[in-house]
Write a protein that holds these residues in place. Structure first.
Motif, PDB file in Angstrom:
ATOM      1  N   VAL A   1       0.853  -1.192   0.000  1.00 10.02           N
ATOM      2  CA  VAL A   1       0.000   0.000   0.000  1.00 10.02           C
ATOM      3  C   VAL A   1       0.887   1.239   0.000  1.00 10.02           C
ATOM      4  O   VAL A   1       1.831   1.330   0.786  1.00 10.02           O
ATOM      5  CB  VAL A   1      -0.923   0.033   1.243  1.00 10.02           C
ATOM      6  N   ALA A   2       0.555   2.183  -0.877  1.00 11.90           N
ATOM      7  CA  ALA A   2       1.304   3.448  -0.904  1.00 11.90           C
ATOM      8  C   ALA A   2       0.337   4.582  -1.222  1.00 11.90           C
ATOM      9  O   ALA A   2      -0.621   4.406  -1.973  1.00 11.90           O
ATOM     10  CB  ALA A   2       2.418   3.391  -1.940  1.00 11.90           C
ATOM     11  N   ALA A   3       0.603   5.751  -0.630  1.00 12.06           N
ATOM     12  CA  ALA A   3      -0.239   6.934  -0.843  1.00 12.06           C
ATOM     13  C   ALA A   3       0.545   7.980  -1.625  1.00 12.06           C
ATOM     14  O   ALA A   3       1.758   8.135  -1.428  1.00 12.06           O
ATOM     15  CB  ALA A   3      -0.682   7.503   0.498  1.00 12.06           C
ATOM     16  N   PHE A   4      -0.178   8.692  -2.500  1.00  9.17           N
ATOM     17  CA  PHE A   4       0.457   9.675  -3.374  1.00  9.17           C
ATOM     18  C   PHE A   4      -0.371  10.941  -3.447  1.00  9.17           C
ATOM     19  O   PHE A   4      -1.596  10.886  -3.543  1.00  9.17           O
ATOM     20  CB  PHE A   4       0.610   9.108  -4.795  1.00  9.17           C
ATOM     21  N   ASP A   5       0.328  12.079  -3.445  1.00  5.52           N
ATOM     22  CA  ASP A   5      -0.293  13.367  -3.738  1.00  5.52           C
ATOM     23  C   ASP A   5       0.173  13.733  -5.133  1.00  5.52           C
ATOM     24  O   ASP A   5       1.328  14.137  -5.331  1.00  5.52           O
ATOM     25  CB  ASP A   5       0.143  14.427  -2.725  1.00  5.52           C
ATOM     26  N   LEU A   6      -0.706  13.573  -6.098  1.00  3.96           N
ATOM     27  CA  LEU A   6      -0.306  13.786  -7.482  1.00  3.96           C
ATOM     28  C   LEU A   6      -0.111  15.260  -7.812  1.00  3.96           C
ATOM     29  O   LEU A   6       0.430  15.594  -8.865  1.00  3.96           O
ATOM     30  CB  LEU A   6      -1.319  13.148  -8.435  1.00  3.96           C
ATOM     31  N   ALA A   7      -0.523  16.145  -6.909  1.00  6.62           N
ATOM     32  CA  ALA A   7      -0.292  17.575  -7.113  1.00  6.62           C
ATOM     33  C   ALA A   7       1.121  17.969  -6.689  1.00  6.62           C
ATOM     34  O   ALA A   7       1.598  19.049  -7.046  1.00  6.62           O
ATOM     35  CB  ALA A   7      -1.322  18.393  -6.334  1.00  6.62           C
ATOM     36  N   ALA A   8       1.797  17.101  -5.951  1.00  7.65           N
ATOM     37  CA  ALA A   8       3.175  17.383  -5.520  1.00  7.65           C
ATOM     38  C   ALA A   8       4.109  17.343  -6.722  1.00  7.65           C
ATOM     39  O   ALA A   8       3.802  16.743  -7.755  1.00  7.65           O
ATOM     40  CB  ALA A   8       3.618  16.365  -4.475  1.00  7.65           C
ATOM     41  N   GLU A   9       5.266  17.959  -6.560  1.00  6.07           N
ATOM     42  CA  GLU A   9       6.217  18.104  -7.677  1.00  6.07           C
ATOM     43  C   GLU A   9       6.560  16.772  -8.345  1.00  6.07           C
ATOM     44  O   GLU A   9       6.564  16.657  -9.555  1.00  6.07           O
ATOM     45  CB  GLU A   9       7.492  18.778  -7.179  1.00  6.07           C
ATOM     46  N   ASP A  10       6.858  15.748  -7.561  1.00  8.74           N
ATOM     47  CA  ASP A  10       7.216  14.455  -8.134  1.00  8.74           C
ATOM     48  C   ASP A  10       6.103  13.415  -7.946  1.00  8.74           C
ATOM     49  O   ASP A  10       6.337  12.228  -8.119  1.00  8.74           O
ATOM     50  CB  ASP A  10       8.516  13.956  -7.524  1.00  8.74           C
ATOM     51  N   GLY A  11       4.913  13.875  -7.621  1.00  4.08           N
ATOM     52  CA  GLY A  11       3.813  12.969  -7.315  1.00  4.08           C
ATOM     53  C   GLY A  11       3.444  12.024  -8.442  1.00  4.08           C
ATOM     54  O   GLY A  11       3.309  10.819  -8.244  1.00  4.08           O
ATOM     55  N   GLU A  12       3.278  12.562  -9.637  1.00  3.12           N
ATOM     56  CA  GLU A  12       2.872  11.724 -10.761  1.00  3.12           C
ATOM     57  C   GLU A  12       3.953  10.709 -11.122  1.00  3.12           C
ATOM     58  O   GLU A  12       3.652   9.548 -11.407  1.00  3.12           O
ATOM     59  CB  GLU A  12       2.531  12.600 -11.976  1.00  3.12           C
ATOM     60  N   ALA A  13       5.222  11.121 -11.073  1.00  2.00           N
ATOM     61  CA  ALA A  13       6.324  10.206 -11.393  1.00  2.00           C
ATOM     62  C   ALA A  13       6.409   9.076 -10.361  1.00  2.00           C
ATOM     63  O   ALA A  13       6.587   7.905 -10.731  1.00  2.00           O
ATOM     64  CB  ALA A  13       7.644  10.975 -11.460  1.00  2.00           C
ATOM     65  N   SER A  14       6.277   9.408  -9.075  1.00  2.00           N
ATOM     66  CA  SER A  14       6.319   8.385  -8.021  1.00  2.00           C
ATOM     67  C   SER A  14       5.150   7.419  -8.149  1.00  2.00           C
ATOM     68  O   SER A  14       5.301   6.210  -7.967  1.00  2.00           O
ATOM     69  CB  SER A  14       6.282   9.039  -6.642  1.00  2.00           C
ATOM     70  N   PHE A  15       3.988   7.971  -8.461  1.00  2.00           N
ATOM     71  CA  PHE A  15       2.777   7.170  -8.651  1.00  2.00           C
ATOM     72  C   PHE A  15       2.986   6.174  -9.790  1.00  2.00           C
ATOM     73  O   PHE A  15       2.724   4.974  -9.634  1.00  2.00           O
ATOM     74  CB  PHE A  15       1.618   8.125  -8.942  1.00  2.00           C
ATOM     75  N   GLU A  16       3.477   6.658 -10.920  1.00  2.00           N
ATOM     76  CA  GLU A  16       3.696   5.778 -12.070  1.00  2.00           C
ATOM     77  C   GLU A  16       4.747   4.715 -11.759  1.00  2.00           C
ATOM     78  O   GLU A  16       4.579   3.544 -12.121  1.00  2.00           O
ATOM     79  CB  GLU A  16       4.121   6.590 -13.295  1.00  2.00           C
ATOM     80  N   GLU A  17       5.808   5.097 -11.062  1.00  3.96           N
ATOM     81  CA  GLU A  17       6.856   4.134 -10.694  1.00  3.96           C
ATOM     82  C   GLU A  17       6.282   3.019  -9.821  1.00  3.96           C
ATOM     83  O   GLU A  17       6.590   1.845 -10.007  1.00  3.96           O
ATOM     84  CB  GLU A  17       7.980   4.870  -9.960  1.00  3.96           C
ATOM     85  N   PHE A  18       5.430   3.380  -8.859  1.00  2.00           N
ATOM     86  CA  PHE A  18       4.811   2.375  -7.988  1.00  2.00           C
ATOM     87  C   PHE A  18       3.900   1.447  -8.799  1.00  2.00           C
ATOM     88  O   PHE A  18       3.930   0.228  -8.629  1.00  2.00           O
ATOM     89  CB  PHE A  18       4.006   3.062  -6.890  1.00  2.00           C
ATOM     90  N   LEU A  19       3.088   2.034  -9.682  1.00  2.00           N
ATOM     91  CA  LEU A  19       2.162   1.219 -10.470  1.00  2.00           C
ATOM     92  C   LEU A  19       2.893   0.232 -11.373  1.00  2.00           C
ATOM     93  O   LEU A  19       2.482  -0.922 -11.504  1.00  2.00           O
ATOM     94  CB  LEU A  19       1.259   2.119 -11.325  1.00  2.00           C
ATOM     95  N   ARG A  20       3.958   0.675 -11.993  1.00  2.00           N
ATOM     96  CA  ARG A  20       4.673  -0.175 -12.956  1.00  2.00           C
ATOM     97  C   ARG A  20       5.662  -1.135 -12.290  1.00  2.00           C
ATOM     98  O   ARG A  20       6.021  -2.157 -12.871  1.00  2.00           O
ATOM     99  CB  ARG A  20       5.397   0.688 -13.967  1.00  2.00           C
ATOM    100  N   GLY A  21       6.089  -0.824 -11.079  1.00  2.00           N
ATOM    101  CA  GLY A  21       7.065  -1.666 -10.383  1.00  2.00           C
ATOM    102  C   GLY A  21       6.447  -2.959  -9.871  1.00  2.00           C
ATOM    103  O   GLY A  21       5.244  -3.058  -9.663  1.00  2.00           O
ATOM    104  N   ARG A  22       7.277  -3.959  -9.679  1.00  2.00           N
ATOM    105  CA  ARG A  22       6.844  -5.249  -9.140  1.00  2.00           C
ATOM    106  C   ARG A  22       7.607  -5.516  -7.853  1.00  2.00           C
ATOM    107  O   ARG A  22       8.800  -5.234  -7.751  1.00  2.00           O
ATOM    108  CB  ARG A  22       7.084  -6.382 -10.140  1.00  2.00           C
ATOM    109  N   SER A  23       6.921  -6.095  -6.889  1.00  2.00           N
ATOM    110  CA  SER A  23       7.545  -6.395  -5.602  1.00  2.00           C
ATOM    111  C   SER A  23       7.861  -7.883  -5.490  1.00  2.00           C
ATOM    112  O   SER A  23       7.105  -8.716  -5.978  1.00  2.00           O
ATOM    113  CB  SER A  23       6.577  -6.004  -4.475  1.00  2.00           C
ATOM    114  N   LEU A  24       8.963  -8.173  -4.826  1.00  2.00           N
ATOM    115  CA  LEU A  24       9.310  -9.568  -4.553  1.00  2.00           C
ATOM    116  C   LEU A  24       8.457 -10.134  -3.420  1.00  2.00           C
ATOM    117  O   LEU A  24       8.297 -11.338  -3.287  1.00  2.00           O
ATOM    118  CB  LEU A  24      10.783  -9.672  -4.159  1.00  2.00           C
TER     119      LEU A  24
END
Length: 195
Positions: free
Chosen positions: A56-79
């Motif tokens: 679980v992760a929370a994101f503020d997409l209005a923040a400077e790097d919010g959209e990039a962090s959000f996309e990284e989390f969505l596309r990333g895979r966890s072990l």
């Protein structure tokens, strides 16, 4: 009917969950911030009961790097956890075509659930959030009998006793402000007063 992926969580307002285990994009919106936040917390708790909280992760997409962090989390895979829940706010602060396309990609992703919480209706380009396969729930300010029922439930849940006049006063003083009402009822309950 409850969703197997989110035990105890059923869609509201008569909407139906698609024939898969859970909606992959959930959109909570409307001006009633208190009820919207409570619903968001219910969904997150249900997810955490079934899956590891590291997913679980929370994101503020209005923040400077919010959209990039959000996309990284969505596309990333966890072990460690196959299922993920991305909770995002600020989606419409600077809506982009890229963000809309990214969300569309995850409408049917069985490994990732996206939970969006916004006060406003979706702008053009994001109205797909109101249609299947997304699940949307609106939280507008309550009025009339629905507001009166909310006031009664809030007082009962906090074991606050009130005369009909006292309950009527609170309902009128805070109509449309569920957060203010809940705060006031909790203060009354904490002080052990009767209204």
């Amino acid at each position: 009917r409850p969703s197997p992926a989110f035990p105890g969580i059923s869609p509201r307002g008569g909407s139906k969950i698609a024939a898969r285990s859970a909606p992959m994009v959930i959109f909570l919106y409307g001006s009633d911030a208190y009820r919207r936040l409570r619903r968001k917390q219910e969904i997150v708790r249900a997810f955490e009961r079934k899956h590891l909280s590291i997913g679980v992760a929370a994101f503020d997409l209005a923040a400077e790097d919010g959209e990039a962090s959000f996309e990284e989390f969505l596309r990333g895979r966890s072990l460690f956890e196959a299922k993920k829940l991305a909770v995002a706010e600020g989606v419409f602060e600077a809506p982009s075509d890229h963000l809309a396309d990214l969300l569309r990609e995850f409408l049917d992703d069985e490994e990732t659930t996206v939970l969006l919480c916004e006060a406003d209706d979706p702008p053009k380009g994001f109205t797909f959030l109101l249609k299947k396969p997304s699940l949307s729930e609106e939280f507008q300010a309550l009025k009339g009998p629905a507001w009166q029922a909310f006031v009664r439930r809030t007082m009962e849940a906090r074991t606050v006793q009130a005369s009909p006049e006292g309950a009527h006063f609170l309902a009128n003083a805070y109509e449309g402000d569920s957060w203010g009402l809940v705060t006031e009822v909790e203060k009354i309950g904490f002080l052990g007063k009767r209204l």
